[in-house]
Enzyme design. Structure first.
Site, mmCIF file in Angstrom:
data_model
loop_
_atom_site.group_PDB
_atom_site.id
_atom_site.type_symbol
_atom_site.label_atom_id
_atom_site.label_comp_id
_atom_site.label_asym_id
_atom_site.label_seq_id
_atom_site.Cartn_x
_atom_site.Cartn_y
_atom_site.Cartn_z
ATOM 1 N N ASP A 1 -8.723 12.792 -8.263
ATOM 2 C CA ASP A 1 -7.344 12.408 -8.679
ATOM 3 C C ASP A 1 -7.058 11.237 -8.316
ATOM 4 O OD1 ASP A 1 -7.236 13.392 -6.139
ATOM 5 O OD2 ASP A 1 -4.858 14.015 -6.704
ATOM 6 N N GLU B 1 -6.079 15.938 -4.543
ATOM 7 C CA GLU B 1 -6.175 15.791 -3.268
ATOM 8 C C GLU B 1 -4.694 15.423 -2.776
ATOM 9 O OE1 GLU B 1 -5.629 14.653 0.670
ATOM 10 O OE2 GLU B 1 -5.493 12.980 -1.155
ATOM 11 N N GLU B 2 -4.178 14.477 -3.858
ATOM 12 C CA GLU B 2 -2.850 13.698 -3.647
ATOM 13 C C GLU B 2 -1.561 14.762 -3.747
ATOM 14 O OE1 GLU B 2 -2.756 10.659 -2.600
ATOM 15 O OE2 GLU B 2 -4.595 9.776 -3.247
ATOM 16 N N HIS C 1 -3.092 3.218 -1.814
ATOM 17 C CA HIS C 1 -1.638 3.497 -2.342
ATOM 18 C C HIS C 1 -1.061 2.089 -2.523
ATOM 19 C CE1 HIS C 1 -1.433 7.984 -1.080
ATOM 20 N NE2 HIS C 1 -2.860 7.791 -1.383
HETATM 21 NI NI NI Z 1 -7.170 9.242 -0.646
#
Ligand code: NI
Length: 394
Positions: free
Chosen positions: A82, A139-140, A365
């Site tokens: 993702d 996962e996020e 990020h």
């Molecule tokens: Ni990651």
């Protein structure tokens, strides 16, 4: 037979393909549990290999199983798929084509590298045992791994060990890093609402101003970390968002605080929750407000199995050369790979992608985060080599 140069040599031949895959995924990012196109892309790349394919699992997840010539242990390799709800800041040709969504954590690279590892292992099938390729959604922050585990991806055949990697700009391309024991932290979250009473800014005595109460809580909660927690126990408490109030001449009736707690020790969690509530209750009570407090346990800590480190070390020596693996401290970040390591022994390592010249220097990020694509063949070869080393060892 498999030896050092084969996986690396084969992976280097595959390099342009890995880059093309990664860029395709990078241009077409999808959010957690919406990785439908990504999932199709992966199946499309795997379908002509004679693997056992299982999908969809947990909406968009895929498991591909490579059976060796004889039965034996099963090693799983995992990638997440993702992207993040962040605007891509890059001005590269392969920048995200989707407004407000981008692969700024490198899961596009993880997916491409795992497909690559499947190709490498397909041409060098293990003699004994199985290799399970797990492509997981979300996962996020949405615990896709937990869903996959509930769906039984660690069963039939039962997974004996699992390995995964994360691209990380704290290591240079061509190097890897791994922590002993805890690799990541327990990543919890909390919401606090302070409920006072609104009024006119000129007459504070006729209201209960929730803003100074919030200020008191923000600074007092830090004292839990600095004054009540063993200094040898890593603990983080961050308030990332405050909202409340209307305008300068109005007393804010309520304020909301949102934050996260990071710990390495599960038992410390309860204690933290209790102390936070005591502080909030004391401050609100003393200052005439009420409150709500919600503490949510998030991802557990990833535990690296000590016994797997020498196997990773061996793989690293063969693929990257000597002294390319560094033992590092755990990260206080969260990672849902922990849902696998809670069930089976596992290892999670960082794949270096730092490259000054290509501006691959930003943290995960960050809007300008990018992956040095020279690392892609290394990632594929390392995963393949790890699986083979493990199976040959058993
Ligand atoms: Ni990651």
């Amino acid at each position: 037979m498999t030896n050092k140069l084969e996986f690396l040599k084969e992976a280097l031949k595959l390099k342009q393909t890995l880059i093309d895959w990664r860029r395709h995924l990078h241009e077409h990012p999808e959010l957690s549990f919406q990785e439908y196109e990504t999932s199709k892309f992966i199946i499309n790349k795997l379908v002509h290999l004679d693997f056992e394919l299982q999908h969809p699992i947990s909406k968009t997840g895929i498991v591909a199983i490579l059976h060796g010539e004889e039965p034996g242990p099963t090693v799983a390799l995992r990638a997440d798929m993702d992207a993040l709800p962040i605007q891509d800041g890059k001005e590269k040709r392969y920048a995200s084509k989707r407004e407000g969504i981008a692969h700024l954590c490198g899961h596009d690279a993880h997916t491409a590298m795992l497909i690559g590892a499947a190709y490498l292992l397909h041409s060098q099938r293990p003699k004994k045992g199985n290799i399970k390729f797990i492509f997981q959604p979300a996962e996020e922050g949405f615990a896709g791994a937990s869903e996959m585990v509930k769906e039984g991806v660690l069963d039939t055949p039962k997974v004996d060990v699992i390995a995964g990697l994360h691209v990380h700009p704290t290591a240079k391309t061509g190097e890897i890093a791994v922590a002993k024991g805890n690799a990541t932290a327990f990543a919890d979250s909390f919401d606090i609402e302070i409920i006072g009473e609104g009024g006119h800014a000129a007459h504070p005595h006729l209201s209960v101003d929730s803003i100074p109460i919030a200020a008191e809580i923000v600074s007092s909660l830090q004292q839990i970390v600095s004054r009540t927690t063993d200094p040898l126990t890593p603990t983080v408490l961050t308030i990332g968002k405050i909202s409340g109030g209307y305008k300068r001449n109005v007393i804010a009736p309520s304020v909301k605080l949102e934050g996260t707690v990071r710990l390495l020790d599960r038992d410390q969690r309860k204690d933290m929750m209790k102390k936070m509530e005591q502080y909030i209750q004391g401050i609100c009570g003393g200052m005439g407000a009420t409150y709500t407090f919600r503490y949510v346990s998030g991802y557990p800590a990833v535990k690296n199995e000590e016994k797997l480190i020498p196997i990773l070390h061996k793989a690293s020596e063969k693929i990257l050369g000597s002294n390319k693996l560094t033992i590092v401290q755990p990260s206080m970040g969260g990672e849902d790979f922990s849902y696998y390591t809670e069930k089976v022994p596992g290892i999670f390592f960082r794949l270096g992608i730092f490259n000054d010249e290509k501006e691959c220097i930003y943290p995960n990020h960050h809007p300008l985060f990018d992956v040095d694509e020279d690392a892609l063949p290394f990632g594929s070869a390392l995963l393949a080599q790890f699986a083979m080393e493990y199976l040959n060892n058993e």
